[in-house]
Design a protein around this motif. Structure first.
Motif, PDB file in Angstrom:
ATOM      1  N   LEU A  92      33.530  45.472  43.522  1.00  0.00           N
ATOM      2  CA  LEU A  92      33.829  46.419  44.599  1.00  0.00           C
ATOM      3  C   LEU A  92      34.776  45.795  45.617  1.00  0.00           C
ATOM      4  O   LEU A  92      35.686  46.468  46.129  1.00  0.00           O
ATOM      5  N   ILE A  93      34.593  44.514  45.917  1.00  0.00           N
ATOM      6  CA  ILE A  93      35.501  43.828  46.847  1.00  0.00           C
ATOM      7  C   ILE A  93      36.926  43.819  46.294  1.00  0.00           C
ATOM      8  O   ILE A  93      37.897  44.063  47.023  1.00  0.00           O
ATOM      9  N   LEU A  94      37.069  43.544  44.989  1.00  0.00           N
ATOM     10  CA  LEU A  94      38.392  43.583  44.360  1.00  0.00           C
ATOM     11  C   LEU A  94      39.004  44.971  44.490  1.00  0.00           C
ATOM     12  O   LEU A  94      40.188  45.125  44.822  1.00  0.00           O
ATOM     13  N   PHE A  95      38.204  45.987  44.207  1.00  0.00           N
ATOM     14  CA  PHE A  95      38.704  47.357  44.272  1.00  0.00           C
ATOM     15  C   PHE A  95      39.133  47.721  45.689  1.00  0.00           C
ATOM     16  O   PHE A  95      40.206  48.309  45.896  1.00  0.00           O
ATOM     17  N   SER A 145      51.077  50.319  34.229  1.00  0.00           N
ATOM     18  CA  SER A 145      49.826  49.646  33.860  1.00  0.00           C
ATOM     19  C   SER A 145      49.023  50.429  32.836  1.00  0.00           C
ATOM     20  O   SER A 145      48.198  49.852  32.118  1.00  0.00           O
ATOM     21  N   TYR A 146      49.256  51.745  32.734  1.00  0.00           N
ATOM     22  CA  TYR A 146      48.504  52.561  31.784  1.00  0.00           C
ATOM     23  C   TYR A 146      49.339  53.037  30.599  1.00  0.00           C
ATOM     24  O   TYR A 146      48.874  53.867  29.817  1.00  0.00           O
ATOM     25  N   LEU A 174      50.333  46.525  38.813  1.00  0.00           N
ATOM     26  CA  LEU A 174      49.807  46.287  37.468  1.00  0.00           C
ATOM     27  C   LEU A 174      48.339  45.871  37.464  1.00  0.00           C
ATOM     28  O   LEU A 174      47.734  45.765  36.389  1.00  0.00           O
ATOM     29  N   GLN A 175      47.757  45.625  38.642  1.00  0.00           N
ATOM     30  CA  GLN A 175      46.365  45.189  38.699  1.00  0.00           C
ATOM     31  C   GLN A 175      45.362  46.329  38.602  1.00  0.00           C
ATOM     32  O   GLN A 175      44.150  46.090  38.529  1.00  0.00           O
ATOM     33  N   LEU A 176      45.819  47.583  38.599  1.00  0.00           N
ATOM     34  CA  LEU A 176      44.899  48.710  38.636  1.00  0.00           C
ATOM     35  C   LEU A 176      43.848  48.670  37.523  1.00  0.00           C
ATOM     36  O   LEU A 176      42.648  48.829  37.799  1.00  0.00           O
ATOM     37  N   PRO A 177      44.217  48.471  36.255  1.00  0.00           N
ATOM     38  CA  PRO A 177      43.168  48.438  35.222  1.00  0.00           C
ATOM     39  C   PRO A 177      42.161  47.315  35.441  1.00  0.00           C
ATOM     40  O   PRO A 177      40.972  47.473  35.139  1.00  0.00           O
ATOM     41  N   VAL A 178      42.617  46.187  35.982  1.00  0.00           N
ATOM     42  CA  VAL A 178      41.727  45.047  36.184  1.00  0.00           C
ATOM     43  C   VAL A 178      40.678  45.358  37.241  1.00  0.00           C
ATOM     44  O   VAL A 178      39.479  45.089  37.065  1.00  0.00           O
ATOM     45  N   VAL A 179      41.116  45.944  38.370  1.00  0.00           N
ATOM     46  CA  VAL A 179      40.177  46.175  39.469  1.00  0.00           C
ATOM     47  C   VAL A 179      39.244  47.352  39.189  1.00  0.00           C
ATOM     48  O   VAL A 179      38.148  47.428  39.761  1.00  0.00           O
ATOM     49  N   ALA A 233      41.300  37.559  46.889  1.00  0.00           N
ATOM     50  CA  ALA A 233      40.180  38.322  46.332  1.00  0.00           C
ATOM     51  C   ALA A 233      39.871  37.885  44.904  1.00  0.00           C
ATOM     52  O   ALA A 233      38.702  37.752  44.519  1.00  0.00           O
ATOM     53  N   PHE A 234      40.905  37.659  44.102  1.00  0.00           N
ATOM     54  CA  PHE A 234      40.687  37.235  42.716  1.00  0.00           C
ATOM     55  C   PHE A 234      40.118  35.824  42.629  1.00  0.00           C
ATOM     56  O   PHE A 234      39.618  35.425  41.581  1.00  0.00           O
ATOM     57  N   SER A 235      40.212  35.053  43.718  1.00  0.00           N
ATOM     58  CA  SER A 235      39.669  33.702  43.700  1.00  0.00           C
ATOM     59  C   SER A 235      38.171  33.673  44.039  1.00  0.00           C
ATOM     60  O   SER A 235      37.558  32.604  43.995  1.00  0.00           O
ATOM     61  N   ILE A 236      37.590  34.826  44.369  1.00  0.00           N
ATOM     62  CA  ILE A 236      36.146  34.884  44.639  1.00  0.00           C
ATOM     63  C   ILE A 236      35.399  34.522  43.355  1.00  0.00           C
ATOM     64  O   ILE A 236      35.659  35.098  42.298  1.00  0.00           O
TER      65      ILE A 236
END
Length: 531
Positions: A378-381, A39-40, A281-286, A360-363
């Motif tokens: 913060l909830i996503l993280f 992801s990085y 791969l979601q790390l940068p997004v969260v 979580a992404f649907s919030i």
């Protein structure tokens, strides 16, 4: 539309999953780790988990494959512990985690904290099945974990919708939440019951395996979509249909079963691999947009939520395991006595997965009044760190934990003996039926062909018993192993001749395909799957 990122995701995740088979690390863990690193890397496209794709397009086929591979009879026998985990534990975990986060994070509303609790409550079906398959858990524990993970998504999604409605200001009440849960559960089961019989009728009356397998690929989406259309649980609809079709799969013709098994193995492999790679791969997004929570404070929150998840499962599992037998004689008589070791493994095997991240992404990003949803980033993280934490910590420690506890696993000798006895009974029935048919003049066969039928039957009966016998001192093979190896060598020699004849234009490619398919079926008959 640029499809290159999707192709890179599928190809890369499949390669990593294939490599994982050569290592002691379970494929889900290696895929998540590689996804985190990749992801990085510079030039890697951004991958965002879209709940509009994951929930209706990825979740149904994964649930379908897991349910069809499960045993309806085993699940029915373990219905009480499965219900306590898939419904009771999910609701309990939602409340415990939500209340803990509400006390821990200054300024976070209780409704938003309960949204997080519902998001991280359900253990993942794919993770549970993958780990159970890899570590060889006892069959009862495997059944309970699989059954829990098949149903708990419906509980979590309903709890999430209730908590979200309260958080965004729709005036949800606890009584309304209970009503919505019951309607979703009853409706999902009802849709599954309505669809399963006509779908099975279609499967058994279609004459072409290609059409039957096309229908098979559509089944989970039809069940899920129909249930969601009537505001019921699509998860339960898929599970009900899949359990019924799996239980009656023997009524479908052999060509369909052969193709269907290969097709669904490929689909499950691609989806599972891609899903776990996507988690990493979601790390940068969260991490983007954490704002005031960046740094050590967010890390401490993540550790606290992880501990709340782990502790709450132990707090629920042990009473749910030992109290019912103490309070009910019927439970004591119907079920084997539980042990603290099995309860410990069930408590520890609570890995979270892609469903939590997708929810979580649907919030929504904003409330009904237009204000931002409180602490959404913060909830996503915290969802992300909980998923990663449970997969890595619990997933890596589960195999050595099982070895340390010395749980009795499957007994290969006993299973082979049961298989041999079953085959012996079936062979006697087949031999009796063959004698009845040959007595009819309309079924007259030349003696060599009749003897061939009897020889094939005898070979099938003896092959299982031979696995219990002595091995060849030179090769270490049983007689059955040697028979299959020699059979494969003979078939390989025939195949080379057919190809050489095609290359010299004595036969055409169409005839070659016909002859090779015949050999493939012979080889499939000689070789049972051992993986």
């Amino acid at each position: 539309m640029n499809v290159l990122p999707l192709l890179l995701l599928v190809a890369g995740s499949a390669a990593v999953a294939g490599a994982a088979r050569r290592t002691p690390v379970p494929a889900p863990l290696l895929l998540v780790a590689v996804g985190l690193v990749v992801s990085y890397l510079p030039g890697v496209p951004g991958y965002t988990l879209d709940p509009e794709i994951v929930l209706p397009l990825v979740l149904p086929p994964l649930l379908y494959t897991a349910a069809t591979d499960s045993s309806y009879l085993d699940l029915r026998a373990q219905m009480r512990p499965v219900a306590l985990l898939s419904v009771g534990y999910v609701l309990f975990s939602t409340l415990v985690v939500g209340w803990a986060v509400y006390l821990l994070v200054p300024g976070m509303p209780l409704t938003a904290a309960l949204v997080l609790g519902a998001v991280v409550a359900p253990p993942d079906a794919v993770a549970a099945t993958a780990v159970a398959r890899r570590v060889g858990l006892p069959s009862r524990i495997t059944t309970i974990l699989q059954g829990e993970s098949l149903v708990n998504d419906a509980t979590a999604i309903t709890a999430y919708r209730v908590a979200l409605a309260a958080a965004v200001g729709e005036g949800a009440t606890w009584m309304g939440g209970v009503k919505e849960f019951l309607l979703a559960a009853v409706g999902g089961v009802a849709v599954g019951l309505l669809l399963m019989v006509p779908i099975h009728w279609l499967r058994t009356h279609m004459k072409e395996a290609l059409l039957q397998n096309t229908l098979s690929l559509l089944i989970p989406f039809v069940a899920y979509g129909t249930a969601e259309w009537v505001h019921a649980s699509g998860v339960l609809a898929v599970v009900v249909v899949a359990l019924y079709l799996g239980y009656h799969n023997w009524q479908v013709d052999f060509a369909t079963r052969l193709q269907e098994e290969a097709v669904w193995k490929m689909v499950a492999f691609v989806l599972e691999s891609s899903v776990f790679a996507l988690i990493g791969l979601q790390l940068p997004v969260v991490l983007k947009g954490l704002g005031r929570y960046e740094g050590t404070r967010a890390a401490w929150y993540a550790v606290a939520v992880f501990l709340a998840i782990v502790v709450s499962r132990f707090v629920w599992v042990y009473p749910a395991t030992f109290l019912p037998p103490l309070l009910s004689r019927r439970v004591r008589d119907a079920e084997e006595a539980p042990t603290w070791k099995s309860a410990f493994v069930i408590s520890w095997a609570g890995m979270r997965g892609v469903v939590s991240l997708a929810i979580a992404f649907s919030i929504p990003k904003s409330m009904h009044d237009g204000s931002p949803f409180p602490d959404r980033n913060l909830i996503l993280f915290l969802t992300f760190t909980t998923v990663i934490g449970t997969l890595v910590v619990q997933g890596l420690s589960l195999p050595p934990l099982i070895r340390l506890l010395r749980l009795p696993g499957r007994d290969p000798q006993a299973e082979t003996l049961a298989e041999a006895n079953a085959q012996a009974q079936a062979s006697r029935a087949a031999e009796q039926r063959l004698d009845e048919l040959l007595d009819d003049q309309g079924n007259a066969l030349p003696p060599p062909l009749a003897d061939r039928l009897r020889h094939v039957l005898e070979r099938r009966r003896n092959s299982v018993w031979e696995r219990l016998g002595a091995v060849n001192p030179v090769t270490g093979e049983t007689a059955d192993d040697t028979y299959r190896r020699l059979s494969r060598e003979m078939i390989g020699a025939e195949r080379e001749v057919f190809v050489r004849l095609r290359n010299h234009r004595y036969i055409d490619d169409e005839m070659l395909r016909t002859l090779l398919r015949r050999l493939d079926l012979e080889e499939a008959a000689a070789y049972r799957e051992t993986a």
